[in-house]
Design a protein around this motif. Structure first.
Motif, short mmCIF file in Angstrom:
data_model
loop_
_atom_site.label_atom_id
_atom_site.label_comp_id
_atom_site.label_asym_id
_atom_site.label_seq_id
_atom_site.Cartn_x
_atom_site.Cartn_y
_atom_site.Cartn_z
N UNK A 85 -17.16 -26.37 15.93
CA UNK A 85 -17.63 -26.92 14.66
C UNK A 85 -18.67 -28.01 14.89
N UNK A 86 -19.41 -28.33 13.83
CA UNK A 86 -20.44 -29.36 13.93
C UNK A 86 -19.86 -30.70 14.35
N UNK A 87 -18.72 -31.06 13.79
CA UNK A 87 -18.08 -32.33 14.13
C UNK A 87 -17.62 -32.34 15.59
N UNK A 88 -17.01 -31.23 16.02
CA UNK A 88 -16.55 -31.14 17.40
C UNK A 88 -17.73 -31.13 18.37
N UNK A 89 -18.78 -30.36 18.03
CA UNK A 89 -19.95 -30.30 18.90
C UNK A 89 -20.60 -31.66 19.07
N UNK A 90 -20.67 -32.42 17.99
CA UNK A 90 -21.24 -33.76 18.05
C UNK A 90 -20.41 -34.67 18.95
N UNK A 91 -19.08 -34.55 18.85
CA UNK A 91 -18.19 -35.38 19.68
C UNK A 91 -18.33 -34.99 21.15
N UNK A 92 -18.42 -33.69 21.43
CA UNK A 92 -18.54 -33.22 22.80
C UNK A 92 -19.84 -33.72 23.43
N UNK A 93 -20.93 -33.65 22.68
CA UNK A 93 -22.24 -34.05 23.22
C UNK A 93 -22.54 -35.52 22.99
N UNK A 94 -21.64 -36.20 22.31
CA UNK A 94 -21.77 -37.64 22.06
C UNK A 94 -23.06 -37.96 21.30
N UNK A 95 -23.28 -37.17 20.26
CA UNK A 95 -24.42 -37.41 19.37
C UNK A 95 -23.89 -37.37 17.93
N UNK A 96 -24.73 -37.73 17.00
CA UNK A 96 -24.32 -37.72 15.60
C UNK A 96 -24.21 -36.28 15.10
N UNK A 97 -23.29 -36.02 14.15
CA UNK A 97 -23.15 -34.65 13.63
C UNK A 97 -24.45 -34.08 13.09
N UNK A 98 -25.25 -34.92 12.43
CA UNK A 98 -26.53 -34.44 11.90
C UNK A 98 -27.46 -34.01 13.02
N UNK A 99 -27.43 -34.74 14.14
CA UNK A 99 -28.28 -34.39 15.29
C UNK A 99 -27.81 -33.08 15.92
N UNK A 100 -26.49 -32.89 16.00
CA UNK A 100 -25.97 -31.63 16.55
C UNK A 100 -26.38 -30.46 15.66
N UNK A 101 -26.22 -30.62 14.35
CA UNK A 101 -26.59 -29.53 13.43
C UNK A 101 -28.08 -29.20 13.54
N UNK A 102 -28.90 -30.22 13.72
CA UNK A 102 -30.34 -29.99 13.83
C UNK A 102 -30.67 -29.25 15.13
N UNK A 103 -30.06 -29.66 16.23
CA UNK A 103 -30.28 -28.96 17.50
C UNK A 103 -29.82 -27.50 17.41
N UNK A 104 -28.66 -27.30 16.81
CA UNK A 104 -28.12 -25.96 16.70
C UNK A 104 -29.03 -25.08 15.86
N UNK A 105 -29.50 -25.59 14.73
CA UNK A 105 -30.36 -24.80 13.87
C UNK A 105 -31.70 -24.48 14.54
N UNK A 106 -32.28 -25.48 15.22
CA UNK A 106 -33.55 -25.23 15.92
C UNK A 106 -33.37 -24.16 17.00
N UNK A 107 -32.28 -24.25 17.75
CA UNK A 107 -32.06 -23.27 18.81
C UNK A 107 -31.80 -21.88 18.23
N UNK A 108 -31.03 -21.81 17.13
CA UNK A 108 -30.82 -20.52 16.47
C UNK A 108 -32.14 -19.93 16.00
N UNK A 109 -32.98 -20.75 15.39
CA UNK A 109 -34.26 -20.27 14.88
C UNK A 109 -35.12 -19.69 16.00
N UNK A 110 -35.16 -20.37 17.15
CA UNK A 110 -36.00 -19.92 18.25
C UNK A 110 -35.49 -18.61 18.84
N UNK A 111 -34.20 -18.52 19.05
CA UNK A 111 -33.63 -17.30 19.61
C UNK A 111 -33.73 -16.14 18.62
N UNK A 112 -33.42 -16.40 17.36
CA UNK A 112 -33.50 -15.35 16.35
C UNK A 112 -34.93 -14.85 16.20
N UNK A 113 -35.89 -15.75 16.20
CA UNK A 113 -37.28 -15.33 16.07
C UNK A 113 -37.70 -14.43 17.22
N UNK A 114 -37.28 -14.80 18.45
CA UNK A 114 -37.64 -13.99 19.62
C UNK A 114 -36.98 -12.62 19.56
#
Length: 288
Positions: free
Chosen positions: A155-184
């Protein structure tokens, strides 16, 4: 919700060697699979996963139960993998470089000089290697976010805790990475979208020619595997929409098992003189 790992962790912290071994067995698959997707090559993943498990064992006393044990273990794993130096793996490529490297306009469906069983192994090797390489198109920060969030459904909350970043930052990283992989993949991969130029069977000659695959030394298909790729898997993929197929492919490939020698190697490492730190805590004698 109670932590399913809590009873075995408590026993392991009290010095129960059987519980400690059982704990390693329970988490080793997840640690190894994350390492493999981060690092590309099984040997690098095995080295990293062993180092991660040793860190988890030696730091077990510091786990206070403030959150799920597996998230604490994944935090150690993620921190380690973000700085691990790969020795065996393919080099990272931008998605543009990857497209020119992976995708050929050759139309040969099979390699004429190979037997059909060998052709099928080559195709499976390419499929796994290609998906692994696609992950290398992301920098490590986005790659670990994608693996945690999109592949392992953290989950976004768990991912943020694991990476020690804010939940909003985790969601942004996840969405950017999804967009790049999906586009390719939506642009190139025929497994995701029919009619795309890159169909695994058509890339065999190209991949052997570039040296990405060596049919006398497979990296992935000779590795112990939970489930081999087969036509039934492909049929199930066709029932999913395009974006669901992407997540399904990364979850299923590689469906590789932790090597059978893993626990044995870890025992040998821990019992060696290099790990005198084990003699400084309450685990006496054989650790696992």
């Amino acid at each position: 919700m109670s932590d399913p790992y809590s009873p075995i962790v408590c026993l392991a912290k009290e010095g129960d060697k059987n519980a400690l071994e059982a704990l390693v067995v329970k988490i080793q698959d997840r640690i190894y699979k994350i390492a493999l997707r981060m690092l590309y090559h099984p040997q690098d993943a095995e080295d990293a996963a062993q180092e991660i498990l040793i860190k988890i064992i030696t730091r077990l006393e510091s786990f206070r139960g403030d959150g799920p044990f597996i998230n604490w273990a994944l935090k150690i794993a993620s921190n380690h993998l973000l700085t691990f130096k790969r020795k065996q793996g393919a080099k990272s490529l931008s998605f543009e470089e990857m497209a020119s490297f992976i995708v050929s306009d050759r139309k040969e469906p099979w390699r004429e000089l190979e037997s059909e069983p060998l052709q099928e192994l080559i195709v499976e090797e390419f499929r796994i290697a290609c998906l692994q390489m696609v992950l290398l198109g992301l920098d490590r920060g986005h790659r670990i976010a994608y693996i945690l969030g999109a592949v392992f459904n953290v989950s976004g909350k768990e991912g943020a805790a694991i990476l020690q970043i804010r939940p909003a930052a985790f969601r942004k990283r996840l969405q950017r990475s999804k967009d790049r992989i999906q586009n390719f993949l939506l642009t190139h991969c025929a497994l995701i979208k029919a009619g795309n130029p890159c169909l695994c069977e058509r890339q065999v000659d190209h991949m052997l020619g570039t040296g990405m695959i060596n049919n006398s030394r497979f990296i992935f298909v000779n590795h112990p595997c939970h489930v081999r790729h087969d036509s039934a898997v492909m049929d199930r993929l066709k029932e999913l929409n395009e974006l669901q197929r992407i997540s399904a492919l990364f979850r299923q490939h590689p469906g590789i098992e932790t090597p059978t020698s893993f626990i044995t190697n870890l025992r040998n490492l821990i019992d060696s003189d290099h790990f005198t730190l084990f003699h400084e805590n309450h685990f006496k004698g054989e650790i696992i």
